[in-house]
Design a protein around this motif. Structure first.
Motif, PDB file in Angstrom:
ATOM      1  N   PRO A 118       0.950  -1.124   0.021  1.00 36.48           N
ATOM      2  CA  PRO A 118      -0.200   0.153   0.424  1.00 36.48           C
ATOM      3  C   PRO A 118       0.544   1.069   0.243  1.00 36.48           C
ATOM      4  N   LEU A 119       2.125   1.446   0.867  1.00 36.81           N
ATOM      5  CA  LEU A 119       2.690   2.591   0.660  1.00 36.81           C
ATOM      6  C   LEU A 119       3.309   2.700  -0.705  1.00 36.81           C
ATOM      7  N   MET A 120       4.120   1.649  -1.020  1.00 43.77           N
ATOM      8  CA  MET A 120       4.339   1.560  -2.488  1.00 43.77           C
ATOM      9  C   MET A 120       3.536   2.497  -3.393  1.00 43.77           C
ATOM     10  N   ILE A 121       2.162   1.986  -3.678  1.00 42.03           N
ATOM     11  CA  ILE A 121       0.964   2.076  -4.733  1.00 42.03           C
ATOM     12  C   ILE A 121       0.626   3.656  -4.354  1.00 42.03           C
ATOM     13  N   ALA A 127      -6.714  -3.643  -0.599  1.00 38.28           N
ATOM     14  CA  ALA A 127      -8.492  -3.804  -0.817  1.00 38.28           C
ATOM     15  C   ALA A 127      -9.382  -4.294   0.512  1.00 38.28           C
ATOM     16  N   PHE A 128      -8.612  -4.972   1.187  1.00 42.44           N
ATOM     17  CA  PHE A 128     -10.228  -5.684   2.188  1.00 42.44           C
ATOM     18  C   PHE A 128      -9.324  -6.191   3.400  1.00 42.44           C
ATOM     19  N   PRO A 129      -9.383  -4.835   4.078  1.00 45.57           N
ATOM     20  CA  PRO A 129      -8.150  -4.828   4.971  1.00 45.57           C
ATOM     21  C   PRO A 129      -9.112  -5.781   6.191  1.00 45.57           C
ATOM     22  N   ARG A 130      -9.897  -6.103   6.413  1.00 42.98           N
ATOM     23  CA  ARG A 130     -10.737  -7.551   7.262  1.00 42.98           C
ATOM     24  C   ARG A 130     -10.572  -8.266   7.065  1.00 42.98           C
ATOM     25  N   LEU A 131     -10.372  -9.294   5.792  1.00 44.01           N
ATOM     26  CA  LEU A 131      -9.510  -9.889   5.159  1.00 44.01           C
ATOM     27  C   LEU A 131      -8.243 -10.409   5.320  1.00 44.01           C
ATOM     28  N   ASN A 132      -7.705  -9.672   5.522  1.00 46.85           N
ATOM     29  CA  ASN A 132      -6.198  -9.121   6.060  1.00 46.85           C
ATOM     30  C   ASN A 132      -5.990  -9.223   6.922  1.00 46.85           C
ATOM     31  N   LEU A 133      -6.617  -9.590   8.198  1.00 47.91           N
ATOM     32  CA  LEU A 133      -6.255  -9.606   9.110  1.00 47.91           C
ATOM     33  C   LEU A 133      -6.961 -11.224   9.535  1.00 47.91           C
ATOM     34  N   LEU A 202      -6.306   0.247  -6.106  1.00 45.66           N
ATOM     35  CA  LEU A 202      -5.719   1.087  -6.060  1.00 45.66           C
ATOM     36  C   LEU A 202      -4.496   1.814  -5.255  1.00 45.66           C
ATOM     37  N   ARG A 203      -3.957   1.554  -6.843  1.00 48.30           N
ATOM     38  CA  ARG A 203      -3.192   2.533  -7.483  1.00 48.30           C
ATOM     39  C   ARG A 203      -3.236   4.148  -7.455  1.00 48.30           C
ATOM     40  N   ALA A 204      -1.985   4.820  -6.794  1.00 52.07           N
ATOM     41  CA  ALA A 204      -2.929   6.059  -6.650  1.00 52.07           C
ATOM     42  C   ALA A 204      -2.930   7.461  -8.082  1.00 52.07           C
ATOM     43  N   PRO A 205      -3.272   8.021  -8.407  1.00 46.69           N
ATOM     44  CA  PRO A 205      -3.093   8.709 -10.109  1.00 46.69           C
ATOM     45  C   PRO A 205      -1.473   8.842 -10.194  1.00 46.69           C
ATOM     46  N   GLY A 206      -1.543   8.334 -11.381  1.00 46.64           N
ATOM     47  CA  GLY A 206      -0.250   8.666 -12.309  1.00 46.64           C
ATOM     48  C   GLY A 206       0.217   7.519 -11.380  1.00 46.64           C
ATOM     49  N   MET A 207       0.247   6.299 -10.564  1.00 48.78           N
ATOM     50  CA  MET A 207       0.814   5.121 -10.495  1.00 48.78           C
ATOM     51  C   MET A 207       0.458   3.779 -11.350  1.00 48.78           C
ATOM     52  N   THR A 208       1.118   4.436 -12.747  1.00 54.65           N
ATOM     53  CA  THR A 208       0.662   3.290 -13.600  1.00 54.65           C
ATOM     54  C   THR A 208       1.513   2.369 -14.299  1.00 54.65           C
TER      55      THR A 208
ATOM     56  N   GLU B   8     -16.123   2.208   1.977  1.00 53.99           N
ATOM     57  CA  GLU B   8     -15.481   2.089   2.611  1.00 53.99           C
ATOM     58  C   GLU B   8     -13.575   2.715   2.964  1.00 53.99           C
ATOM     59  N   GLU B   9     -12.596   1.965   3.778  1.00 60.53           N
ATOM     60  CA  GLU B   9     -11.699   2.838   3.875  1.00 60.53           C
ATOM     61  C   GLU B   9     -10.600   3.168   2.651  1.00 60.53           C
ATOM     62  N   PRO B  10      -9.855   2.363   2.745  1.00 58.15           N
ATOM     63  CA  PRO B  10      -9.292   2.246   1.299  1.00 58.15           C
ATOM     64  C   PRO B  10      -9.528   2.883  -0.249  1.00 58.15           C
ATOM     65  N   PHE B  11     -10.910   3.155   0.259  1.00 56.99           N
ATOM     66  CA  PHE B  11     -11.191   3.146  -1.591  1.00 56.99           C
ATOM     67  C   PHE B  11     -11.453   5.265  -1.348  1.00 56.99           C
ATOM     68  N   SER B  12     -11.643   5.299  -2.698  1.00 60.09           N
ATOM     69  CA  SER B  12     -11.790   6.946  -2.713  1.00 60.09           C
ATOM     70  C   SER B  12     -13.016   6.904  -3.315  1.00 60.09           C
ATOM     71  N   ASP B  13     -13.902   5.622  -3.906  1.00 61.02           N
ATOM     72  CA  ASP B  13     -15.281   6.459  -4.584  1.00 61.02           C
ATOM     73  C   ASP B  13     -15.924   5.102  -4.863  1.00 61.02           C
ATOM     74  N   PRO B  14     -17.597   4.600  -4.729  1.00 57.77           N
ATOM     75  CA  PRO B  14     -18.000   3.524  -4.863  1.00 57.77           C
ATOM     76  C   PRO B  14     -17.648   3.126  -6.711  1.00 57.77           C
ATOM     77  N   GLU B  15     -17.355   3.557  -7.740  1.00 59.42           N
ATOM     78  CA  GLU B  15     -17.218   2.269  -8.345  1.00 59.42           C
ATOM     79  C   GLU B  15     -15.374   1.661  -8.449  1.00 59.42           C
ATOM     80  N   GLN B  16     -14.873   2.276  -7.929  1.00 58.82           N
ATOM     81  CA  GLN B  16     -13.676   1.557  -7.895  1.00 58.82           C
ATOM     82  C   GLN B  16     -13.534   0.487  -6.558  1.00 58.82           C
ATOM     83  N   GLN B  17     -14.706   0.830  -5.189  1.00 57.13           N
ATOM     84  CA  GLN B  17     -15.581  -0.014  -4.205  1.00 57.13           C
ATOM     85  C   GLN B  17     -15.857  -1.456  -5.350  1.00 57.13           C
TER      86      GLN B  17
END
Ligand code: HEM
Ligand SMILES: [Cu+2]
Lengths: 556, 211
Positions: A118-121, A127-133, A202-208, B8-17
């Motif tokens: 997550p930090l790198m991207i 994406a699924f924090p609960r699943l991670n736990l 979940l890649r940040a904008p520009g993180m192609t 929810e938390e890591p997402f920024s819009d519903p479509e992405q989620q």
């Protein structure tokens, strides 16, 4: 000698004080976000889960290590004087099961992948924090089963659970051990699934895709294998358990079943699984090498596609474990060829790392020494893999110490070194504190030499005909065995060193600053340790990966 | 999985989620296919070796019950698809009912399957203690071992699916889950249901139509 790297990180003022109790970054970091046990055991923060995993896999590493210590002690003399025959079988089985499924497979992905992807991207979490736990809890359910097997007297089938030994004849706790591996597989699947979805969505904008750090790419390839191979192991273990418990003999020769089918299914998982163990190590090494050379990585796309190539071709070579099992010779020839092919992408990576270092301003910091250790040992392991992949040669060395040495060079020499490399490289990021560079270097050297002293003699032993999984042996082999046991003592101690100085650094280490190694990558732009939500604002990426300024003066 | 229409938390819009949830489920389904893949591999592997006895044993299965079951499952998938359409249209009530019908058909499948097992047990065809009188011949037993593993594993999946659908239907009834905000939940869980259906569509010929 005592020139420290911390200075580079820009926290000179800190070095004047004796110890710093708490820095500003630490005060608002994920480590301080909640102090209760609950805030740890029910956390969905990927960084905290990574630490939970770090502690867990380290625990199992030491249990597995103790079994290895017992075996090496027993092997000092040609007679079995520490363990009974049965006891020896149980020691190597538990050693294998624990090291493969409870240490190596989860080690780098679940600790560093979890912490860093997550930090790198540029994301706030997986994406699924609960699943991670959940995956961590599942890991521990499997772990408790394993400990239960250990206390109940063990299991003696070898980590491979070959039938009909496992299904009909073995008298250990086979069902419980199989259940442990069955369960922990779901933890792998969930982690792989989570990584893939995270990297896609979940890649940040520009993180192609072309800007993803190689660490992330390699974890992507690993995840694909985790997701596609593990279920086959799951069903195979279920079939064994059904045979043992309910008499549903699927592999029973008396019913016309075929134990070879078991081997096919098992290795269909377990060969790709060896790449589950090594791809994350390659992920780490790509980062460490670039950071040490202070140069853009040579052949970015070659490294990317070699990771994907390994993941794909790795599914097509499993039967090289069965050359002498009585399967068709023609099948053997095909698999022999494919096994030679799968070595090509690994070779490409080694060339690229070397080329990246060429003319770089190399700093001999501990992470880099570990990375070099990885490359050297991996090359030896990989080349001996080629020897094993050749039909005719394998007939001679199959089921000997040669094989044992081969896979330890890769899994222990390679992956465990990379694990320690990652631990040293990202420790400042995870904890905010810099450890003793001198001790780090020393440990890297001790691990390298201890390792070679332990396992190089095993190549010779195997070549001379010492079979694996025996503890009573011909006296002519004793010298080499003693050498190996002596080396393992050094190795064992070297593995303990970091415990001392890394934990010491937690309290007394100098604050490391955000970017102690002056590396590129989004993870180094956030404070060390990172705040709970990683980024105050999701970053926008505009730069290419590894854009080190090549001609910068200074360096180390 | 999505719990609320909120992001929810890591997402920024519903479509992405939504994309993440669907993608996650798709990957999970891939793992399920490989899980059954192991059993299919065994079936193919052994069919080559024991052709005649496998065909002979397959003929003794109750193909009509299985055919009926195939129809039941396919119909249930139709209702599952309708539930998604209703959910997207925002009709919570219809969604709940359609999911209920889907689950009921799943239960019908399990009932028929249970009846089939009972018949086989009586005929001495089921490789369980007391029910295996006619399985003296090795290849025959091998086939029925595989049959029981494959259908048993599938039945476990159907059971999980039924529970999941009923759980969601109940949440809709109590207004804990709302449509169309949480239509993704329906999409994701019916994807799972369709897969169970598809696996049966492959198991059916592999076990009953080997002739
Ligand atoms: C890259 C990481 C690798 C790892 C982690 C790894 C690991 C292993 C392990 C654990 C075994 C022993 C399994 C057992 O019998 O218990 C093994 C055997 C073998 N490996 Fe590797 N290996 C790797 C790479 C390779 C490569 C690149 C090749 C060939 C090109 C190769 C060829 C073989 C062969 C042929 C055997 C079977 C030898 C025998 O049993 O006679 N390996 N490896
Ligand atoms: Cu292999």
């Amino acid at each position: 000698m005592s020139e420290t790297v911390t200075g580079r990180g820009g926290s000179e003022e800190a070095s004047r004080e004796e110890t710093v109790n708490e820095t500003q970054s630490e005060r608002v970091s994920y480590l301080r976000a909640g102090h209760t046990l609950r805030s740890w055991f029910f956390t969905t923060d990927h960084k905290r889960i990574a630490l939970l995993y770090l502690i867990s896999v380290t625990f199992f590493f030491f249990i597995g290590g103790m079994a290895a210590g017992l075996m090496r002690t027993d092997l000092l003399t040609p007679q079995g004087d520490v363990l009974s025959n049965e006891g020896y079988n149980r020691a190597f089985t538990l050693h294998g099961v624990i090291m493969v499924w409870f240490f190596l497979i989860p080690s780098i992905p679940n600790v560093f992948g979890n912490f860093l992807i997550p930090l790198m991207i540029g994301a706030r979490d997986l994406a699924f924090p609960r699943l991670n736990l959940l995956s961590w809890y599942i890991y521990w359910i499997g772990g408790l089963f394993t400990l239960w097997v250990l206390l109940a007297g063990g299991v003696d089938t070898g980590w491979t659970f070959y039938t009909p030994l496992s299904s009909m004849f073995a008298n250990g706790n086979v069902v419980m051990a199989a259940a442990a591996v069955f369960v922990v597989g779901f933890s792998s699947i969930l982690t792989g699934l989570n990584f893939i979805v995270t990297i896609h969505t979940l890649r940040a904008p520009g993180m192609t895709w072309g800007r993803l750090p190689l660490f992330v790419w390699s974890h992507y390839a690993t995840s694909v294998i985790l997701v596609l191979a593990t279920p086959v192991l799951t069903v195979t273990l279920a079939l064994i358990v059904a045979e043992r418990l309910f008499g549903l003999g699927i592999f029973d020769p008396a019913l016309g079943g075929d134990p070879l089918l078991y081997q096919h299914l098992f290795w269909f998982y377990s060969h790709p699984a060896v790449y589950i163990m090594v791809l994350p190590a390659m992920a780490v090494v790509s980062e460490l090498v670039a950071a040490a050379a202070r140069k853009p990585v040579f052949g970015y796309w070659f490294i990317v596609f070699s990771s994907l190539g390994i993941a794909a071709v790795g599914f097509l070579v499993w039967a090289h474990h069965m050359f002498v099992s009585g399967m068709s010779m023609y099948v053997g020839a095909v698999f022999s060829f494919l096994s030679l092919v799968v070595a090509v992408p690994s070779g490409i990576k080694v060339y690229n790392w070397t080329a990246t270092l060429w003319k770089g301003h190399i700093s001999l910091d501990p992470p880099f020494l570990f990375a070099m250790g990885f490359i050297g040992l991996f090359v030896v392991g990989g080349l001996t893999g080629l020897i094993l992949a050749m039909l005719a040669l394998d007939v001679h060395v199959h089921d000997t110490y040669f094989v044992v040495a081969h896979f330890h060079y890769i899994m222990v020499g390679g992956t465990v070194s990379a694990f320690f490399g990652a631990l040293h490289f990202w420790w400042p990021k995870m904890t905010g504190r810099m450890f003793s560079i001198g001790w780090g270097r020393l440990t890297a050297l001790f691990i390298f030499f201890g390792f070679n002293m332990t396992f190089f003699p095993q190549f010779i032993l195997g070549y001379l005909g010492m079979p694996r999984r025996y503890h009573v042996y011909d006296p002519q082999f004793q010298v080499l065995h003693v050498l190996s046991s002596a080396g393992s003592t050094i190795l064992g101690f070297a593995y303990l060193f970091p415990f001392a100085y890394l934990l010491y650094a937690l309290r007394y280490g100098k604050p490391s600053g955000d970017n102690p190694w002056e590396a590129t990558g989004l993870e180094w732009t956030v404070p060390s340790p990172p705040p709970k939500h990683n980024f105050d604002e999701i970053p926008v990426v505009t730069r290419e990966p590894y854009d080190y300024e090549v001609e910068k003066e200074g360096g180390a | 999985m999505t719990r609320s229409g909120l992001v929810e938390e890591p997402f920024s819009d519903p479509e992405q989620q939504r994309r993440a949830a669907l993608f996650g489920m798709t990957i999970f389904l891939a793992t399920e296919i490989l899980l059954f893949g192991g059993i299919f591999a065994a079936l193919i592997f052994y069919q080559a070796a024991h052709r005649e006895i496998f065909v002979e044993t397959s003929r003794e299965l109750h193909i009509w019950i299985a055919t009926g079951n195939t129809v039941v499952l396919l119909t249930s998938s139709l209702f599952a698809a309708l539930a998604v359409a209703a959910a997207k249209a925002g009709n919570g009530k219809a969604t709940g009912w359609l999911l209920g019908v889907t689950a009921a058909l799943g239960l019908a499948f399990l009932g028929l399957k249970g009846w089939e097992y009972a018949l086989e047990y009586g005929e001495g065809l089921l490789p369980l203690a007391g029910g295996d009188a006619k399985l003296g011949e090795p290849g025959k037993r091998l086939f029925m071992d595989l049959y029981l593993m494959a259908t048993g594993l599938h039945a476990v999946h159907v059971t999980i699916g039924v529970c999941l659908l009923l759980f969601i239907a109940a949440r809709i009834a109590t207004r804990a889950t709302r449509m169309p905000e949480q239509a993704t939940t329906i999409e994701v869980s019916t994807l799972y249901w369709h897969l169970i259906d598809v696996i049966w569509v492959f198991l059916f010929p592999a076990l009953y139509l080997v002739r």
